[in-house]
Design a protein around this motif. Sequence first.
Motif, PDB file in Angstrom:
ATOM      1  N   UNK A   1     -42.547  19.680  39.261  1.00 22.79           N
ATOM      2  CA  UNK A   1     -43.517  19.396  40.294  1.00 22.79           C
ATOM      3  C   UNK A   1     -42.970  19.908  41.627  1.00 22.79           C
ATOM      4  N   UNK A   2     -43.816  20.552  42.377  1.00 24.72           N
ATOM      5  CA  UNK A   2     -43.413  21.057  43.688  1.00 24.72           C
ATOM      6  C   UNK A   2     -43.358  19.928  44.704  1.00 24.72           C
ATOM      7  N   UNK A   3     -42.425  20.047  45.607  1.00 27.26           N
ATOM      8  CA  UNK A   3     -42.298  19.089  46.700  1.00 27.26           C
ATOM      9  C   UNK A   3     -42.414  19.854  48.006  1.00 27.26           C
ATOM     10  N   UNK A   4     -42.985  19.210  49.013  1.00 22.54           N
ATOM     11  CA  UNK A   4     -43.208  19.840  50.307  1.00 22.54           C
ATOM     12  C   UNK A   4     -42.546  19.046  51.413  1.00 22.54           C
ATOM     13  N   UNK A   5     -41.934  19.739  52.339  1.00 22.58           N
ATOM     14  CA  UNK A   5     -41.399  19.061  53.518  1.00 22.58           C
ATOM     15  C   UNK A   5     -42.554  18.825  54.480  1.00 22.58           C
ATOM     16  N   UNK A   6     -42.788  17.570  54.884  1.00 20.54           N
ATOM     17  CA  UNK A   6     -43.899  17.286  55.787  1.00 20.54           C
ATOM     18  C   UNK A   6     -43.723  17.909  57.177  1.00 20.54           C
ATOM     19  N   UNK A   7     -42.487  18.136  57.601  1.00 20.96           N
ATOM     20  CA  UNK A   7     -42.238  18.731  58.917  1.00 20.96           C
ATOM     21  C   UNK A   7     -42.393  20.249  58.847  1.00 20.96           C
ATOM     22  N   UNK A  57     -31.542  17.130  44.390  1.00 23.42           N
ATOM     23  CA  UNK A  57     -31.842  16.060  43.437  1.00 23.42           C
ATOM     24  C   UNK A  57     -32.605  14.906  44.089  1.00 23.42           C
ATOM     25  N   UNK A  58     -32.445  14.731  45.369  1.00 20.64           N
ATOM     26  CA  UNK A  58     -33.144  13.658  46.087  1.00 20.64           C
ATOM     27  C   UNK A  58     -34.471  14.124  46.684  1.00 20.64           C
ATOM     28  N   UNK A  59     -34.809  15.394  46.492  1.00 21.48           N
ATOM     29  CA  UNK A  59     -36.041  15.983  47.034  1.00 21.48           C
ATOM     30  C   UNK A  59     -36.143  15.746  48.541  1.00 21.48           C
ATOM     31  N   UNK A  75     -27.851  16.527  61.672  1.00 23.20           N
ATOM     32  CA  UNK A  75     -28.592  16.820  60.447  1.00 23.20           C
ATOM     33  C   UNK A  75     -29.557  15.671  60.197  1.00 23.20           C
ATOM     34  N   UNK A  76     -30.784  16.014  59.869  1.00 18.16           N
ATOM     35  CA  UNK A  76     -31.812  15.023  59.584  1.00 18.16           C
ATOM     36  C   UNK A  76     -32.316  15.280  58.169  1.00 18.16           C
ATOM     37  N   UNK A  77     -32.196  14.280  57.298  1.00 22.98           N
ATOM     38  CA  UNK A  77     -32.620  14.394  55.912  1.00 22.98           C
ATOM     39  C   UNK A  77     -34.024  13.808  55.784  1.00 22.98           C
ATOM     40  N   UNK A  78     -34.983  14.661  55.448  1.00 22.47           N
ATOM     41  CA  UNK A  78     -36.378  14.247  55.360  1.00 22.47           C
ATOM     42  C   UNK A  78     -36.810  14.199  53.904  1.00 22.47           C
ATOM     43  N   UNK A  79     -37.445  13.118  53.502  1.00 24.00           N
ATOM     44  CA  UNK A  79     -37.973  13.016  52.141  1.00 24.00           C
ATOM     45  C   UNK A  79     -39.168  13.954  52.001  1.00 24.00           C
ATOM     46  N   UNK A  80     -39.134  14.763  50.939  1.00 23.38           N
ATOM     47  CA  UNK A  80     -40.236  15.683  50.687  1.00 23.38           C
ATOM     48  C   UNK A  80     -41.383  14.939  50.026  1.00 23.38           C
ATOM     49  N   UNK A  81     -42.581  15.467  50.200  1.00 22.34           N
ATOM     50  CA  UNK A  81     -43.779  14.870  49.634  1.00 22.34           C
ATOM     51  C   UNK A  81     -44.170  15.617  48.372  1.00 22.34           C
ATOM     52  N   UNK A  82     -44.818  14.909  47.464  1.00 18.10           N
ATOM     53  CA  UNK A  82     -45.408  15.539  46.287  1.00 18.10           C
ATOM     54  C   UNK A  82     -46.870  15.840  46.619  1.00 18.10           C
ATOM     55  N   UNK A  83     -47.502  16.769  45.897  1.00 18.99           N
ATOM     56  CA  UNK A  83     -48.920  17.059  46.170  1.00 18.99           C
ATOM     57  C   UNK A  83     -49.810  15.831  46.063  1.00 18.99           C
ATOM     58  N   UNK A  84     -49.465  14.874  45.201  1.00 29.54           N
ATOM     59  CA  UNK A  84     -50.267  13.657  45.065  1.00 29.54           C
ATOM     60  C   UNK A  84     -50.294  12.880  46.377  1.00 29.54           C
TER      61      UNK A  84
END
Length: 96
Positions: A1-7, A57-59, A75-84
């Motif tokens: 599944x693809x993940x997207x960075x919201x920023x 591994x943490x997306x 450094x800022x670690x941002x959680x990526x979003x899934x298309x859902x």
Amino acid sequence: MNHLCPVCNGFTPLQQPCSACGQALQDAGRLYDFYGSYSPYREIDDAKMDNGYLDRTRHQCVHTGWCPSCQIEEKVFLDEWTPVMLVTDMEKDAYQ
């Protein structure tokens, strides 16, 4: 599944306070873009494989935040979003 960075994808601005003074950090871009002259053109998952962080591994997408007050970067670690996660409430109602 693809993940997207919201920023990176313009869904949200970077919202991270400076760890030193608390002022909002400015987004200076993805950390991977600073690795070398061709790094912005590498596949994101490829860049994540050898950067020394668990972001693959943490997306997560690692950004560089800049504090205009302290003149430091973090450094800022941002959680990526899934298309859902991008489906709106109106679209959810249409599928039900």
